[in-house]
Write a protein that holds these residues in place. Sequence first.
Motif, PDB file in Angstrom:
ATOM      1  N   TYR A 145       0.846  -1.183   0.000  1.00  0.00           N
ATOM      2  CA  TYR A 145       0.000   0.000   0.000  1.00  0.00           C
ATOM      3  C   TYR A 145       0.886   1.238   0.000  1.00  0.00           C
ATOM      4  O   TYR A 145       1.958   1.248   0.612  1.00  0.00           O
ATOM      5  CB  TYR A 145      -0.900   0.033   1.245  1.00  0.00           C
ATOM      6  N   ARG A 146       0.405   2.266  -0.637  1.00  0.00           N
ATOM      7  CA  ARG A 146       1.065   3.581  -0.626  1.00  0.00           C
ATOM      8  C   ARG A 146       0.191   4.520   0.187  1.00  0.00           C
ATOM      9  O   ARG A 146      -1.027   4.575   0.008  1.00  0.00           O
ATOM     10  CB  ARG A 146       1.232   4.102  -2.045  1.00  0.00           C
ATOM     11  N   GLN A 147       0.814   5.282   1.078  1.00  0.00           N
ATOM     12  CA  GLN A 147       0.061   6.218   1.899  1.00  0.00           C
ATOM     13  C   GLN A 147       0.738   7.578   1.865  1.00  0.00           C
ATOM     14  O   GLN A 147       1.860   7.727   2.345  1.00  0.00           O
ATOM     15  CB  GLN A 147      -0.099   5.722   3.348  1.00  0.00           C
ATOM     16  N   SER A 203      -5.469   8.052   3.098  1.00  0.00           N
ATOM     17  CA  SER A 203      -5.669   6.649   3.437  1.00  0.00           C
ATOM     18  C   SER A 203      -4.727   5.757   2.629  1.00  0.00           C
ATOM     19  O   SER A 203      -4.225   6.167   1.583  1.00  0.00           O
ATOM     20  CB  SER A 203      -7.120   6.250   3.182  1.00  0.00           C
ATOM     21  N   PRO A 204      -4.479   4.542   3.103  1.00  0.00           N
ATOM     22  CA  PRO A 204      -3.653   3.610   2.337  1.00  0.00           C
ATOM     23  C   PRO A 204      -4.313   3.263   1.006  1.00  0.00           C
ATOM     24  O   PRO A 204      -5.519   3.003   0.950  1.00  0.00           O
ATOM     25  CB  PRO A 204      -3.577   2.376   3.248  1.00  0.00           C
ATOM     26  N   TYR A 240       5.355   3.633   2.187  1.00  0.00           N
ATOM     27  CA  TYR A 240       4.921   2.377   1.576  1.00  0.00           C
ATOM     28  C   TYR A 240       4.761   1.325   2.673  1.00  0.00           C
ATOM     29  O   TYR A 240       5.680   1.042   3.432  1.00  0.00           O
ATOM     30  CB  TYR A 240       5.917   1.929   0.509  1.00  0.00           C
ATOM     31  N   LEU A 241       3.563   0.787   2.737  1.00  0.00           N
ATOM     32  CA  LEU A 241       3.212  -0.176   3.773  1.00  0.00           C
ATOM     33  C   LEU A 241       3.149  -1.577   3.189  1.00  0.00           C
ATOM     34  O   LEU A 241       2.438  -1.812   2.209  1.00  0.00           O
ATOM     35  CB  LEU A 241       1.844   0.181   4.379  1.00  0.00           C
ATOM     36  N   GLY A 284       5.952   0.630   7.804  1.00  0.00           N
ATOM     37  CA  GLY A 284       6.079   1.483   6.628  1.00  0.00           C
ATOM     38  C   GLY A 284       7.488   1.990   6.389  1.00  0.00           C
ATOM     39  O   GLY A 284       8.266   2.175   7.329  1.00  0.00           O
ATOM     40  N   GLN A 286      -5.035   3.674  13.195  1.00  0.00           N
ATOM     41  CA  GLN A 286      -3.674   4.120  12.916  1.00  0.00           C
ATOM     42  C   GLN A 286      -3.295   5.140  13.986  1.00  0.00           C
ATOM     43  O   GLN A 286      -3.878   6.212  14.078  1.00  0.00           O
ATOM     44  CB  GLN A 286      -3.551   4.731  11.527  1.00  0.00           C
TER      45      GLN A 286
END
Lengths: 113, 112
Positions: A36-38, A43-44, A87-88, A106, B37
Amino acid sequence: QKEVEQNSGPLSVPEGAIASLNCTYSDRGSQSFFWYRQYSGKSPELIMFIYSNGDKEDGRFTAQLNKASQYVSLLIRDSQPSDSATYLCAVNIAGGGADGLTFGKGTHLIIQP
Amino acid sequence: DTAVSQTPKYLVTQMGNDKSIKCEQNLGHDTMYWYKQDSKKFLKIMFSYNNKELIINETVPNRFSPKSPDKAHLNLHINSLELGDSAVYFCASSQPRGGEQYFGPGTRLTVT
C-alpha cells in the motif's frame, strides 16, 4: 507474535532511478501479500498484491515474493517525485487477529528531483 | 464514485463521551474491517465482519463495538472515550475475506 518488518527509512532515491523497498514476515503460513502507498494525511492505497513466489509486474511497479526466505519486495522503476510517500507492506496472516491484514510500520520513500 | 466512504472526517470530543463513526462501501464486498492508525502511523486491525461472523482482535477494548445494519455498512461505536483513543480510524472492505482490501478516507478522532 506474528510480525511484519520494514525499514522505516527515510529511503532517498534520485528521480528516474529504481526504488527498492523490502519487507520480511514471521509467519511461514502467510498466503497473501500486499503493498500500500500512503501519502501524508491520506488513506492507504493498494498498489500491488502477490500470492505466488516470483515476480509480478504492473506498470512501473514490480512485486517480488520469496516464501522460503519470508521476504517480499517492491521495485519502483523510473521513480517520480509523486512516488514520495510511505509504503506499507501488509500480510494476511492466518489467525493473525480479526482475519485482517498485519501491516509493517512502513518505509518513508523520498524521490529527489 | 466513492468506493468506501466514512463520516465524519474529523471528530473532536471530550473524555467519557460516546461516539460513532459510519462506514459505507459500494463495491459489493461481503467483508468489512476497522483499522486504527496511531500517532506513530502504525496501522492495526480491530475487527473484521461479514454477514455471518464478527472477528475481534483480542487487544481491542470492549468499549469499541462494530454494528452492521446491512452488508454495505459497518459502523463503529465507542463508549467512554479515553485520551488514548485519539487516532485515525479507517474502514476497509474486501472480497473475498482476506483478499485485497480497499480503504476509506479515514476519521481523525481527537479526545480532549
